[in-house]
Design an enzyme around this catalytic site. Sequence first.
Site, mmCIF file in Angstrom:
data_model
loop_
_atom_site.group_PDB
_atom_site.id
_atom_site.type_symbol
_atom_site.label_atom_id
_atom_site.label_comp_id
_atom_site.label_asym_id
_atom_site.label_seq_id
_atom_site.Cartn_x
_atom_site.Cartn_y
_atom_site.Cartn_z
ATOM 1 N N GLN A 1 6.924 6.603 -5.154
ATOM 2 C CA GLN A 1 8.251 6.624 -5.766
ATOM 3 C C GLN A 1 8.433 7.719 -6.816
ATOM 4 O O GLN A 1 9.561 8.083 -7.123
ATOM 5 C CB GLN A 1 8.564 5.254 -6.372
ATOM 6 C CG GLN A 1 8.674 4.174 -5.294
ATOM 7 C CD GLN A 1 8.925 2.796 -5.880
ATOM 8 O OE1 GLN A 1 7.989 2.088 -6.199
ATOM 9 N NE2 GLN A 1 10.180 2.413 -6.028
ATOM 10 N N TYR B 1 11.830 -10.571 -10.578
ATOM 11 C CA TYR B 1 13.162 -9.968 -10.727
ATOM 12 C C TYR B 1 14.273 -11.009 -10.859
ATOM 13 O O TYR B 1 15.108 -10.906 -11.741
ATOM 14 C CB TYR B 1 13.453 -9.010 -9.556
ATOM 15 C CG TYR B 1 12.624 -7.746 -9.676
ATOM 16 C CD1 TYR B 1 13.101 -6.658 -10.385
ATOM 17 C CD2 TYR B 1 11.335 -7.679 -9.145
ATOM 18 C CE1 TYR B 1 12.333 -5.514 -10.549
ATOM 19 C CE2 TYR B 1 10.558 -6.539 -9.302
ATOM 20 C CZ TYR B 1 11.060 -5.460 -10.007
ATOM 21 O OH TYR B 1 10.297 -4.350 -10.185
ATOM 22 N N GLU C 1 13.874 4.771 -4.919
ATOM 23 C CA GLU C 1 13.925 3.316 -4.752
ATOM 24 C C GLU C 1 13.964 2.971 -3.254
ATOM 25 O O GLU C 1 14.911 2.370 -2.741
ATOM 26 C CB GLU C 1 15.103 2.738 -5.547
ATOM 27 C CG GLU C 1 15.346 1.246 -5.423
ATOM 28 C CD GLU C 1 14.149 0.320 -5.669
ATOM 29 O OE1 GLU C 1 13.278 0.643 -6.499
ATOM 30 O OE2 GLU C 1 14.094 -0.729 -4.992
ATOM 31 N N GLU D 1 5.583 -6.517 -13.159
ATOM 32 C CA GLU D 1 6.874 -5.825 -13.018
ATOM 33 C C GLU D 1 7.986 -6.761 -13.455
ATOM 34 O O GLU D 1 7.966 -7.948 -13.126
ATOM 35 C CB GLU D 1 7.193 -5.440 -11.555
ATOM 36 C CG GLU D 1 6.466 -4.259 -11.020
ATOM 37 C CD GLU D 1 6.852 -3.921 -9.568
ATOM 38 O OE1 GLU D 1 7.997 -4.190 -9.151
ATOM 39 O OE2 GLU D 1 5.977 -3.392 -8.866
ATOM 40 N N ASN E 1 0.079 -4.279 -4.264
ATOM 41 C CA ASN E 1 1.413 -4.614 -4.746
ATOM 42 C C ASN E 1 2.178 -5.395 -3.685
ATOM 43 O O ASN E 1 2.345 -4.919 -2.554
ATOM 44 C CB ASN E 1 2.213 -3.353 -5.066
ATOM 45 C CG ASN E 1 3.610 -3.689 -5.578
ATOM 46 O OD1 ASN E 1 3.749 -4.206 -6.683
ATOM 47 N ND2 ASN E 1 4.637 -3.447 -4.781
ATOM 48 N N GLU E 2 2.641 -6.578 -4.039
ATOM 49 C CA GLU E 2 3.603 -7.346 -3.247
ATOM 50 C C GLU E 2 3.358 -7.340 -1.741
ATOM 51 O O GLU E 2 4.220 -6.870 -0.977
ATOM 52 C CB GLU E 2 5.027 -6.834 -3.522
ATOM 53 C CG GLU E 2 5.444 -6.954 -4.968
ATOM 54 C CD GLU E 2 6.937 -6.635 -5.183
ATOM 55 O OE1 GLU E 2 7.588 -6.131 -4.258
ATOM 56 O OE2 GLU E 2 7.431 -6.905 -6.282
ATOM 57 N N HIS F 1 0.324 0.488 -2.955
ATOM 58 C CA HIS F 1 1.727 0.160 -3.225
ATOM 59 C C HIS F 1 2.573 0.723 -2.075
ATOM 60 O O HIS F 1 3.378 1.627 -2.264
ATOM 61 C CB HIS F 1 2.152 0.720 -4.586
ATOM 62 C CG HIS F 1 3.417 0.116 -5.143
ATOM 63 N ND1 HIS F 1 3.487 -0.445 -6.405
ATOM 64 C CD2 HIS F 1 4.658 -0.017 -4.614
ATOM 65 C CE1 HIS F 1 4.732 -0.876 -6.625
ATOM 66 N NE2 HIS F 1 5.458 -0.624 -5.546
#
Length: 440
Positions: A26, A282, A399, A352, A158-159, A118
Site C-alpha cells: 500500500q 473498524y 487502499e 489497526e 494480517n487478516e 499483508h
Amino acid sequence: MATDAGNPIPRFPAGFLWGVSTSAHQIEGGADERGPSVWDAFTATPGQVKDGSTAAVACDHVHRHREDVALLAELGVNAYRFSVSWPRVRSDKGLDFYDRLVDDLCAAGVRPVPTLFHWDLPADLDWLERDTAERFAEYVSLVAGRLGDRVTKWITLNEPAEHTLLGHALGVHAPGKRLLFDALPVAHHQLLAHGLAVRALRASGAADIGVANSHGPTWAASTEAPDLEAADFYDLLLNRLFADPLLLGRYPDGIGELMPGDVEADLKVIAEPLDWYGINYYAPTRVGAPQGAEIEFGGVTMPAELPFSVQEIEGRPVTDFGWPVVPEGLTELLTTFRDRYGDRLPPVVITENGCSYPGVDDQDRIAYLDGHVRALHRAVEAGVDVRGYFVWSLLDNFEWAEGYARRFGLVHVDFGTLERTPKASYHWYRELLRAQAPTA
Ligand code: GBH
C-alpha cells in the site's frame, strides 16, 4: 458524534505500545525493484480497482523511508507496524531495504513491528496449495535470520479472514477468485502458514510473536430465529473461524470436516502458543437472514447465495467509506473475547484502528480516534489485558480495490508530487502521546 472533548484521555498502563500501521504493497512503490505479486496482476485487469490505479509508485516509501521515519519520530510513537513484502525479499536487494528501515527506526527510538504477510503473495504462489504454507515458513526464517538481531516483536499474518473472503470467496481483492465456500482451504493454509511461521520464528530465537486478525462484534438484525442464526454464522466466519484454531486448537463445529489435509495434525501446529493477540477493529456488522438478492455494502458486492445479509447500522455517523462509527463496539469486542477465551487469550494489542475521510483538517478522524481510544480504555478498566494500540494508517495510501480514493492517513499524501502533509489528526495523536509519555 459524542466525544468527551475537554476530559483528558485516561492514562494507559505503563509500557503501553502506541503506534501506527502500514503495509508494504500500500505504500512502498518501487514495483520494478521487486518480484511480481498477485496484486500486480489483479490491478492490471481493468475494472478491478475502482479508480484504475496501481501501486507501482504508491507513496514511493522505498525511496522516501527516511522522511517517513522522521514523521514517525516527530509523531512520538514508540512502535511502528509495517509489513515485509515477500516478493521484494525474493528479489536481489530486497532484504537490504528492510535492513536499512529497521536500522533507521531503531536509531529514531521507534520499535519495529514487522508483519510477515499483508496480502501481497508472490504471483507464482496460491493459498489453495498447501505448499504455500511451507514456502512461507522458509521465507520467514530468511527474514528472521536477517532482521532478528534488531527486531524483537513479530506479526505473522494480517487478516487471513479478509484475505480469504475478499480475495478468494468474493473476488473483489487479489487474486480475484470467486469461490464462495470453496475458499475455505485458503483459510486453513494461511492458518497453517501462521503456525509454521511461529515455529520458524521461535527457532530463530524470537520471543514476542503475535498475529493481526480482523474482528468485530456481529449484531443480529432482530431477535427472530432466522436473523439470529444468520448472525451467528457470520460471527463464526469472521471471528471464531480464525480465533478458535489459534487460541483453542480447534475449528468451530462443522468446519474442520470442510478443511483439507490432516486437520487434527495441522491444528497442533496452528495452535502454537502466542505471546500476544493482535486485533484489527473498524466497526461492528449488523447481520440478518439472507434476502435473496445481491447486496452492495461498505464497498463490496455480496452475492445473493450467501446464507446471511449484511445490513446498515442506523443512527450512526459513517465514514466516507460508508462504515459506521461505533467506538463502544471495541469495548464489546474485547470483553466478549475475554469472556469467550478466558485465560487462553494472551495479552491483546489493537494492531489497526482508523477511518477514511478526506481533507487535512480532519476533525472527523480525530472524533473517531478519540472515541476508540476511550472505548479501549474502558476495556482496560473492565479487566482486559490490552498492551498496545496502532492507528491505521501513517500515510494516505493505495487502499486496495478503492485505489487512492480512500484516505486513512494521519499524514496527507499528494499522489502527484508525493508531498507529505501532517493532518490535524497527526497533531492530535502527537499530543495524546505526549500526555501518555512516562514522566521521569
Ligand atoms: C484492513 O482491512 C487492512 O488490513 C488494511 O490493509 C486496509 O487498508 C484497512 O483495513 C482499511 O480498509 O462495512 O461497516 O461492515 C480491513 C477490513 C473489511 C474492515 C470491511 C471493515 C467493513 C466494515 N475491513 N469491514 S462495514
